[in-house]
Design a protein around this motif. Structure first.
Motif: not given
Length: 53
Positions: A6-19
């Motif tokens: 759900n990309t409309n959620s304000k709590s959904a954030t992308r990680p700064a780094l994903e490895l």
């Protein structure tokens, strides 16, 4: 398998780094500003030292 986000959620954030390496998965949500300052200061000091030798 399908994943729905759900990309409309304000709590959904992308990680700064994903490895992802093999079976290991490392996710960093937020990089602290003090860590950025420490890495850039140390990098500048090492770069200056290396350039003089």
């Amino acid at each position: 398998m399908t994943t729905t986000r759900n990309t409309n959620s304000k709590s959904a954030t992308r990680p700064a780094l994903e490895l992802r390496v093999g079976g290991m998965h490392l996710t960093v949500q937020r990089v602290p500003p003090w860590l950025v300052a420490l890495v850039t200061t140390a990098g500048g000091a090492v770069g200056t030292w290396w350039a003089q030798h």
